[in-house]
Design a protein around this motif. Structure first.
Motif, PDB file in Angstrom:
ATOM      1  N   ASP A 133      24.473   6.309   7.397  1.00 54.52           N
ATOM      2  CA  ASP A 133      24.901   7.641   7.644  1.00 54.52           C
ATOM      3  C   ASP A 133      24.941   8.587   6.456  1.00 54.52           C
ATOM      4  OD1 ASP A 133      26.532   9.908   8.579  1.00 54.52           O
ATOM      5  OD2 ASP A 133      27.497   8.847  10.274  1.00 54.52           O
ATOM      6  N   GLY A 187      21.909  -1.023  11.913  1.00 49.93           N
ATOM      7  CA  GLY A 187      22.785  -0.038  11.394  1.00 49.93           C
ATOM      8  C   GLY A 187      24.330  -0.148  11.988  1.00 49.93           C
ATOM      9  N   VAL A 193      25.989   5.092  13.921  1.00 53.82           N
ATOM     10  CA  VAL A 193      25.157   5.692  12.882  1.00 53.82           C
ATOM     11  C   VAL A 193      24.194   6.584  13.241  1.00 53.82           C
ATOM     12  CG1 VAL A 193      23.318   3.967  12.706  1.00 53.82           C
ATOM     13  CG2 VAL A 193      24.057   5.084  10.621  1.00 53.82           C
ATOM     14  N   ASP A 227      27.233  -2.177   5.072  1.00 54.27           N
ATOM     15  CA  ASP A 227      25.674  -1.848   5.000  1.00 54.27           C
ATOM     16  C   ASP A 227      25.180  -2.515   3.898  1.00 54.27           C
ATOM     17  OD1 ASP A 227      25.499   0.509   6.889  1.00 54.27           O
ATOM     18  OD2 ASP A 227      26.442   1.537   5.264  1.00 54.27           O
TER      19      ASP A 227
END
Length: 222
Positions: A139, A53, A57, A148
């Motif tokens: 998130d 992540g 996050v 991401d």
């Protein structure tokens, strides 16, 4: 067997797995080691489930919530503090390991640090035969960002199956969460290695934690 019987059986199995996972995680969960390089990895003698992540996050908080500990994974106000693969052992006798991967997307890090992170993560993903699943944390307040999507692409290319987990779901309104969830599901469908379900969690409120814990246990047995 009709649909109702099937669903009833599924709920029973899910409930049993949730309870089994709760008991397992309430037992021994211990930090094993940090690996700044592949040569420091533990022997591949147990299944592994990794957590990835963006920095900040809520990865450490989620690991703490899953394991029911306050500080098994250290939380830090400084994003990008974890620059190694951190291994945690679950169960005695050992059932599987959790792997806390270095946070990504740190804007202020030198290029050399970013490249080291990329190489470590890519080589781990491609070469770790005991890696059963990766959880990609996103998130809820921001949804899937380009970094991401880049991580997801790396997992697709490494042919490593992964679940997308929305974190900090308590920080936004229900209507916004619904929108982000739908958008994240749509993004997941574009990726061949993504699991066709998006988990919604809040480490602070405990939302979705027991279901994710059961999913991690199930994934470790693949």
């Amino acid at each position: 067997m009709d649909a109702q019987d099937f669903l009833g059986g599924k709920e029973e199995r899910d409930g049993a797995l949730i309870e089994e996972a709760r008991k397992l995680f309430s037992g021994p969960v211990t930090f094993l080691k940090s690996a700044p390089d592949l040569k420091f990895l533990p022997d591949p003698n147990a299944p592994e489930v990794a957590f990835a992540g963006r920095s900040n996050v809520g990865k450490s908080s989620l690991l703490n919530a899953l394991t029911g500990r306050k500080a098994i994974a250290r939380t830090s106000v400084t994003p990008g503090r974890t620059q190694e693969l951190n291994f945690f052992e679950v169960g005695d006798p050992l059932q599987f390991r959790l792997v806390d991967m270095p946070g990504y997307g740190f804007a202020k890090a030198p290029l050399s640090v970013v490249e080291k992170w990329r190489r470590l993560v890519r080589d781990y993903l491609r070469g770790r035969v005991v890696l059963k699943r990766t959880l990609v944390l996103v998130d809820s307040r921001h949804g899937v960002k380009p970094v991401d999507a880049e991580m997801m692409k790396m997992l697709d290319e490494a042919a490593v199956g992964y679940r997308i987990v929305l974190t900090k779901a308590d920080k936004i309104k229900a209507s916004e969460l619904e929108k982000v969830h739908a958008e994240t599901l749509a993004e997941a469908r574009k990726h061949p290695a993504a699991f066709p379900q998006v988990h919604v969690t809040s480490s602070e409120k405990g939302l979705g934690i027991e279901e994710l814990r059961a999913a991690v246990l199930g994934d470790s047995r693949l």
